[in-house]
Scaffold this motif. Structure first.
Motif, PDB file in Angstrom:
ATOM      1  N   ARG A   1      32.011  -7.141   6.504  1.00 64.96           N
ATOM      2  CA  ARG A   1      31.027  -7.579   5.521  1.00 64.96           C
ATOM      3  C   ARG A   1      30.915  -6.546   4.414  1.00 64.96           C
ATOM      4  N   GLN A   2      30.485  -7.041   3.272  1.00 65.46           N
ATOM      5  CA  GLN A   2      30.294  -6.169   2.124  1.00 65.46           C
ATOM      6  C   GLN A   2      28.999  -6.532   1.425  1.00 65.46           C
ATOM      7  N   ALA A   3      28.075  -5.589   1.443  1.00 69.37           N
ATOM      8  CA  ALA A   3      26.801  -5.774   0.763  1.00 69.37           C
ATOM      9  C   ALA A   3      26.934  -5.324  -0.693  1.00 69.37           C
ATOM     10  N   PRO A   4      26.075  -5.810  -1.569  1.00 73.73           N
ATOM     11  CA  PRO A   4      26.149  -5.419  -2.978  1.00 73.73           C
ATOM     12  C   PRO A   4      26.102  -3.909  -3.147  1.00 73.73           C
ATOM     13  N   GLY A   5      27.063  -3.372  -3.879  1.00 74.65           N
ATOM     14  CA  GLY A   5      27.091  -1.953  -4.161  1.00 74.65           C
ATOM     15  C   GLY A   5      27.564  -1.077  -3.023  1.00 74.65           C
ATOM     16  N   LYS A   6      28.010  -1.702  -1.954  1.00 83.44           N
ATOM     17  CA  LYS A   6      28.466  -0.928  -0.798  1.00 83.44           C
ATOM     18  C   LYS A   6      29.918  -1.249  -0.472  1.00 83.44           C
ATOM     19  N   GLU A   7      30.506  -0.404   0.335  1.00 83.63           N
ATOM     20  CA  GLU A   7      31.878  -0.625   0.753  1.00 83.63           C
ATOM     21  C   GLU A   7      31.932  -1.676   1.868  1.00 83.63           C
ATOM     22  N   ARG A   8      33.089  -2.268   2.002  1.00 84.48           N
ATOM     23  CA  ARG A   8      33.279  -3.229   3.090  1.00 84.48           C
ATOM     24  C   ARG A   8      33.198  -2.499   4.423  1.00 84.48           C
ATOM     25  N   GLU A   9      32.480  -3.089   5.360  1.00 83.96           N
ATOM     26  CA  GLU A   9      32.313  -2.438   6.651  1.00 83.96           C
ATOM     27  C   GLU A   9      32.659  -3.385   7.788  1.00 83.96           C
ATOM     28  N   PHE A  10      33.107  -2.797   8.872  1.00 85.89           N
ATOM     29  CA  PHE A  10      33.471  -3.530  10.073  1.00 85.89           C
ATOM     30  C   PHE A  10      32.236  -4.103  10.747  1.00 85.89           C
ATOM     31  N   VAL A  11      32.375  -5.321  11.263  1.00 82.48           N
ATOM     32  CA  VAL A  11      31.275  -5.943  12.000  1.00 82.48           C
ATOM     33  C   VAL A  11      31.665  -6.164  13.458  1.00 82.48           C
ATOM     34  N   ALA A  12      32.753  -6.891  13.677  1.00 85.42           N
ATOM     35  CA  ALA A  12      33.160  -7.227  15.034  1.00 85.42           C
ATOM     36  C   ALA A  12      34.623  -7.629  15.038  1.00 85.42           C
ATOM     37  N   ALA A  13      35.266  -7.438  16.189  1.00 83.77           N
ATOM     38  CA  ALA A  13      36.664  -7.832  16.341  1.00 83.77           C
ATOM     39  C   ALA A  13      36.857  -8.440  17.714  1.00 83.77           C
ATOM     40  N   ILE A  14      37.859  -9.323  17.797  1.00 80.44           N
ATOM     41  CA  ILE A  14      38.182  -9.943  19.076  1.00 80.44           C
ATOM     42  C   ILE A  14      39.692  -9.932  19.256  1.00 80.44           C
ATOM     43  N   ARG A  15      40.096  -9.505  20.456  1.00 81.79           N
ATOM     44  CA  ARG A  15      41.505  -9.417  20.740  1.00 81.79           C
ATOM     45  C   ARG A  15      42.026 -10.756  21.242  1.00 81.79           C
ATOM     46  N   TRP A  16      43.340 -10.877  21.332  1.00 82.27           N
ATOM     47  CA  TRP A  16      43.965 -12.124  21.766  1.00 82.27           C
ATOM     48  C   TRP A  16      43.475 -12.519  23.165  1.00 82.27           C
ATOM     49  N   ASN A  17      43.122 -11.514  23.993  1.00 87.82           N
ATOM     50  CA  ASN A  17      42.705 -11.792  25.372  1.00 87.82           C
ATOM     51  C   ASN A  17      41.184 -11.893  25.517  1.00 87.82           C
ATOM     52  N   GLY A  18      40.462 -11.836  24.400  1.00 87.68           N
ATOM     53  CA  GLY A  18      39.011 -11.975  24.453  1.00 87.68           C
ATOM     54  C   GLY A  18      38.231 -10.671  24.430  1.00 87.68           C
ATOM     55  N   ASP A  19      38.899  -9.544  24.539  1.00 86.52           N
ATOM     56  CA  ASP A  19      38.197  -8.267  24.419  1.00 86.52           C
ATOM     57  C   ASP A  19      37.542  -8.179  23.045  1.00 86.52           C
ATOM     58  N   THR A  20      36.397  -7.527  22.990  1.00 80.20           N
ATOM     59  CA  THR A  20      35.645  -7.459  21.737  1.00 80.20           C
ATOM     60  C   THR A  20      35.218  -6.038  21.405  1.00 80.20           C
ATOM     61  N   LYS A  21      34.964  -5.837  20.128  1.00 84.29           N
ATOM     62  CA  LYS A  21      34.382  -4.592  19.630  1.00 84.29           C
ATOM     63  C   LYS A  21      33.311  -4.954  18.620  1.00 84.29           C
ATOM     64  N   TYR A  22      32.264  -4.115  18.543  1.00 79.78           N
ATOM     65  CA  TYR A  22      31.174  -4.355  17.607  1.00 79.78           C
ATOM     66  C   TYR A  22      30.764  -3.067  16.925  1.00 79.78           C
ATOM     67  N   GLU A  23      30.337  -3.222  15.698  1.00 80.98           N
ATOM     68  CA  GLU A  23      29.688  -2.133  14.996  1.00 80.98           C
ATOM     69  C   GLU A  23      28.323  -1.915  15.630  1.00 80.98           C
TER      70      GLU A  23
END
Length: 125
Positions: A37-59
């Motif tokens: 996501r990218q908020a006004p005036g800010k850099e793009r930041e990571f929110v969440a990711a999901i791997r092919w096998n369903g593993d996840t990561k979150y900010e």
């Protein structure tokens, strides 16, 4: 643009939204995917990711509030967002990880090769 994000909108603080990201190309490989996501005036930041096998990561700031999921039969990745607050206001982008070997670096935007156009989420107080 192969990735189409949708589901954004205006919501009050405390509310929920579900974003969808459809890959318009049917692929033989199941890719790891993410939301940024990218908020006004800010850099793009990571929110969440999901791997092919369903593993996840979150900010850290979205842990326990957001949930990323996927339906490979529909070529779609979702981001369920609950307990939204004004700091979640941003344009949300989905992206495809360049290579599964980059999963340990899934929080880095440079590791992604394909980006959708983004969908705007506005949270009002």
């Amino acid at each position: 643009v192969q990735l189409q994000a949708s589901g954004g909108g205006l919501v009050q603080a405390g509310g929920s939204l579900r974003l969808s990201c459809v890959d318009s190309v049917r692929r033989s490989t199941i890719y790891d995917m993410a939301w940024f996501r990218q908020a006004p005036g800010k850099e793009r930041e990571f929110v969440a990711a999901i791997r092919w096998n369903g593993d996840t990561k979150y900010e850290d700031s979205v842990k326990g509030r957001f949930a990323i999921s996927r339906d490979d039969a529909k070529n779609t990745v979702y981001l369920q967002m609950n307990s939204l607050n004004t700091e979640d206001t941003a344009v949300y982008y989905c992206a495809r990880l360049r290579d599964g070997r980059y999963w340990p670096q899934a929080g880095r935007a440079s590791r992604y090769e394909e980006w959708g156009r983004g969908t705007l989420v506005t949270v009002s107080s």
